[in-house]
Enzyme design. Structure first.
Site, PDB file in Angstrom:
ATOM      1  N   HIS A  81      29.701  30.090  -5.656  1.00  0.00           N
ATOM      2  CA  HIS A  81      31.141  30.228  -5.055  1.00  0.00           C
ATOM      3  C   HIS A  81      32.681  29.976  -6.191  1.00  0.00           C
ATOM      4  CE1 HIS A  81      33.613  30.985  -2.079  1.00  0.00           C
ATOM      5  NE2 HIS A  81      32.765  32.297  -1.680  1.00  0.00           N
ATOM      6  N   ASP A 134      25.288  34.045   1.958  1.00  0.00           N
ATOM      7  CA  ASP A 134      24.704  35.521   1.985  1.00  0.00           C
ATOM      8  C   ASP A 134      23.233  34.794   2.171  1.00  0.00           C
ATOM      9  OD1 ASP A 134      27.240  36.925   2.045  1.00  0.00           O
ATOM     10  OD2 ASP A 134      27.352  36.338  -0.167  1.00  0.00           O
TER      11      ASP A 134
HETATM   12  N1  CMC Z   1      22.593  31.663 -10.837  1.00  0.00           N
HETATM   13  C1  CMC Z   1      22.858  31.387 -12.006  1.00  0.00           C
HETATM   14  N2  CMC Z   1      23.976  30.648 -12.670  1.00  0.00           N
HETATM   15  C2  CMC Z   1      24.988  31.319 -12.273  1.00  0.00           C
HETATM   16  C3  CMC Z   1      25.287  31.693 -10.418  1.00  0.00           C
HETATM   17  C4  CMC Z   1      23.909  32.130 -10.358  1.00  0.00           C
HETATM   18  N3  CMC Z   1      23.341  32.267  -9.210  1.00  0.00           N
HETATM   19  N4  CMC Z   1      25.857  31.791 -10.730  1.00  0.00           N
HETATM   20  C5  CMC Z   1      27.439  30.643 -11.223  1.00  0.00           C
HETATM   21  N5  CMC Z   1      26.063  30.922 -12.318  1.00  0.00           N
HETATM   22  C6  CMC Z   1      26.886  30.457 -13.614  1.00  0.00           C
HETATM   23  C7  CMC Z   1      27.709  30.747 -14.867  1.00  0.00           C
HETATM   24  O1  CMC Z   1      26.572  31.680 -15.007  1.00  0.00           O
HETATM   25  C8  CMC Z   1      28.530  30.821 -15.606  1.00  0.00           C
HETATM   26  O2  CMC Z   1      27.867  29.259 -15.761  1.00  0.00           O
HETATM   27  P1  CMC Z   1      28.615  28.582 -17.928  1.00  0.00           P
HETATM   28  O3  CMC Z   1      29.541  27.797 -17.548  1.00  0.00           O
HETATM   29  O4  CMC Z   1      27.188  28.178 -18.519  1.00  0.00           O
HETATM   30  O5  CMC Z   1      28.803  30.176 -17.901  1.00  0.00           O
HETATM   31  C9  CMC Z   1      29.198  29.045 -13.761  1.00  0.00           C
HETATM   32  O6  CMC Z   1      27.660  28.872 -13.324  1.00  0.00           O
HETATM   33  C10 CMC Z   1      30.487  30.028 -13.665  1.00  0.00           C
HETATM   34  O7  CMC Z   1      29.935  30.718 -12.861  1.00  0.00           O
HETATM   35  P2  CMC Z   1      31.166  31.886 -12.505  1.00  0.00           P
HETATM   36  O8  CMC Z   1      30.327  33.205 -12.982  1.00  0.00           O
HETATM   37  O9  CMC Z   1      31.966  31.135 -14.448  1.00  0.00           O
HETATM   38  O10 CMC Z   1      31.746  31.475 -11.749  1.00  0.00           O
HETATM   39  P3  CMC Z   1      32.509  32.521 -10.509  1.00  0.00           P
HETATM   40  O11 CMC Z   1      33.402  31.469  -9.713  1.00  0.00           O
HETATM   41  O12 CMC Z   1      33.341  33.661 -11.896  1.00  0.00           O
HETATM   42  O13 CMC Z   1      31.680  33.699 -10.171  1.00  0.00           O
HETATM   43  C11 CMC Z   1      29.858  34.320  -8.314  1.00  0.00           C
HETATM   44  C12 CMC Z   1      31.124  33.020  -8.543  1.00  0.00           C
HETATM   45  C13 CMC Z   1      29.677  34.418  -7.011  1.00  0.00           C
HETATM   46  C14 CMC Z   1      30.400  35.754  -8.695  1.00  0.00           C
HETATM   47  C15 CMC Z   1      29.084  33.894  -8.633  1.00  0.00           C
HETATM   48  O14 CMC Z   1      28.290  32.684  -8.667  1.00  0.00           O
HETATM   49  C16 CMC Z   1      27.828  34.998  -8.529  1.00  0.00           C
HETATM   50  O15 CMC Z   1      27.783  35.410  -8.777  1.00  0.00           O
HETATM   51  N6  CMC Z   1      26.472  34.173  -7.397  1.00  0.00           N
HETATM   52  C17 CMC Z   1      25.537  35.407  -7.190  1.00  0.00           C
HETATM   53  C18 CMC Z   1      25.887  35.843  -6.389  1.00  0.00           C
HETATM   54  C19 CMC Z   1      26.122  36.076  -5.200  1.00  0.00           C
HETATM   55  O16 CMC Z   1      25.681  35.232  -4.504  1.00  0.00           O
HETATM   56  N7  CMC Z   1      27.945  36.441  -4.388  1.00  0.00           N
HETATM   57  C20 CMC Z   1      28.898  35.804  -2.884  1.00  0.00           C
HETATM   58  C21 CMC Z   1      29.188  35.265  -3.151  1.00  0.00           C
HETATM   59  S1  CMC Z   1      29.880  34.104  -1.106  1.00  0.00           S
HETATM   60  C22 CMC Z   1      30.340  35.362  -0.525  1.00  0.00           C
HETATM   61  C23 CMC Z   1      30.859  36.746  -0.977  1.00  0.00           C
HETATM   62  O17 CMC Z   1      32.006  35.972  -1.646  1.00  0.00           O
HETATM   63  O18 CMC Z   1      30.982  37.876  -0.684  1.00  0.00           O
END
Ligand code: CMC
Length: 395
Positions: free
Chosen positions: A270, A330
């Site tokens: 998140h 989720d």
């Molecule tokens: N699986 C594997 N690696 C992950 C995941 C994951 N689900 N989420 C984040 N990471 C890693 C990412 O690769 C990055 O690694 P590094 O620092 O080595 O590059 C690090 O963790 C930080 O991730 P980010 O993508 O820069 O973080 P963000 O804040 O931009 O994204 C997120 C947040 C929710 C989009 C992301 O965690 C994600 O894609 N999660 C899976 C989709 C999901 O469950 N979404 C629902 C979010 S909660 C409900 C809502 O808001 O609707």
């Protein structure tokens, strides 16, 4: 960059001030108008939370009865909106139908277009809260080729939604109180979450003084993506794929860690929570209770078991630990929806139904805020320098 900062993804930008929802991602705290989400999930109802988010205080008995009466008066859709549904293909994703129908509401409720009148703003909010269950259920029934059920004013909000979804017109429909209460809790947990992508979209669209139905339709479109509300659908697809593959969970976790593989653990991570999402804790417990009631060996139990094991494998993995990646709201909600008979294609619609109150409360707050102005981010230009136009025959 001159006088503005470069902040892709708005990692460090507060786009507005708000009194609605407080979120502390390090502590795992979520408050609606000051009330902890755990207390609201235990004691409140979704409709009471709607009142709270919109008006800033809990209603007394008389206010609550009034509010319920107002909402039940607005549950029907204009007759011509039914015709609008029929314009879509039967196999349209229910989110596609929902985004179109909500946008089209502005063509039916012209009086809502005076957005500077607080009373009319309240009326638009009431209309949206009331009509979303009807729109959501009709999106589903249309996609299944089933006749539409009509709202029943004698029923409570979530009971009415279950009736709209599942009642067979010629047969009495018995509402399962556990399912109705579980739905109430899930809707409460999804009701608002400060400036997430879809809420920021609603604010940005509304900041140009666009009408609330158009602004909320923009929010629904933004919610649809798998990185946001579409994650609940993606989680179940992932769990089913894991089950089918026969591969150990560590294999999937390794895939999620591999930077050359686009696969991510859906329902994990998140932007703000760097601790366990408090909503996920409540939902996991709720899933436990619901699955306990179902006969052993049902397919949802298997998916839930995989989800719990996957959580354990990930939580003990250095990659996930060092990045503070925990299950989010989720991760477990889909298992509950499936147990209620709500199909996967409807999951994000359920999220939209719940989040509507957050969107419209945030929009209402923005419209009443003297300091708010049109949202207009700047950019870091990385394109060509000034150049001379060359006529086509000389290129
Ligand atoms: N699986 C594997 N690696 C992950 C995941 C994951 N689900 N989420 C984040 N990471 C890693 C990412 O690769 C990055 O690694 P590094 O620092 O080595 O590059 C690090 O963790 C930080 O991730 P980010 O993508 O820069 O973080 P963000 O804040 O931009 O994204 C997120 C947040 C929710 C989009 C992301 O965690 C994600 O894609 N999660 C899976 C989709 C999901 O469950 N979404 C629902 C979010 S909660 C409900 C809502 O808001 O609707």
């Amino acid at each position: 960059l001159g006088y503005f900062t470069y902040d892709p993804g708005f990692m460090a930008t507060a786009s507005c001030s708000s009194q609605i929802t407080y979120l502390d991602g390090d502590e795992g705290t979520l408050l609606y108008r000051g009330y902890p989400i755990e207390q609201l999930a235990e004691h409140s109802t979704f409709l009471e939370v709607c009142y709270l988010l919109l008006n800033g205080k809990l209603p007394n008995m008389i206010e609550m009865v009034d509010f319920e009466n107002i909402i039940t008066r607005h549950t029907l859709l204009h007759d011509q909106v039914q015709g609008f549904f029929r314009g879509f293909r039967r196999d349209a994703h229910p989110m596609a139908t929902m985004v179109g129908v909500v946008g089209a509401l502005s063509a039916f409720y012209h009086d809502d277009l005076n957005i500077h009148d607080p009373e009319q703003r309240q009326r638009s909010a009431h209309r949206l809260i009331a009509k979303m269950p009807t729109i959501a259920a009709w999106s589903y029934r249309y996609s299944m080729g089933l006749p539409f059920n009509y709202p029943q004013n004698r029923l409570k909000y979530t009971e009415d939604f279950l009736h709209l979804m599942f009642a067979v017109p010629t047969e009495p429909y018995e509402i399962d109180p556990l399912m109705a209460r579980a739905l109430d809790i899930i809707l409460i947990l999804h009701a608002d979450h400060e400036q997430n992508a879809s809420t920021s979209t609603v604010r940005l669209a509304g900041s140009s003084e666009a009408n609330p139905f158009a602004a909320v339709a923009a929010g629904i479109a933004s919610l649809w993506g798998p990185a946001h509300g579409g994650a609940n659908e993606a989680v179940i697809n992932m769990l089913r794929e894991i089950e089918k593959s026969g591969q150990p969970l560590s294999w999937w976790v390794d895939r999620a860690k591999d930077k050359n593989d686009r696969f991510r653990l859906m329902g994990f991570g998140h932007r703000v929570y760097k601790n366990y999402d408090p909503r996920a804790k409540i939902i996991r417990e709720l899933a436990n209770q619901i699955l306990d009631r179902l006969p052993p060996g049902n397919p949802n139990q298997k998916l839930f078991d995989i989800a719990r094991e996957l959580e354990q494998v990930a939580l003990h993995d250095d990659y996930f630990k060092s990045r503070n990646l925990y299950p989010n709201v989720d991760f477990y909600s889909g298992v509950i929806f499936l147990s209620m008979g709500i199909p996967v294609s409807m999951f994000t619609v359920m999220f939209a139904l719940a989040r509507t109150i957050g969107w419209i409360s945030q929009w209402n707050e923005m419209m009443g805020d003297e300091e708010s102005r049109i949202g207009r981010p700047r950019q870091l230009y990385t394109g060509a320098e000034k150049r001379i136009y060359v006529p086509m025959d000389q290129r």
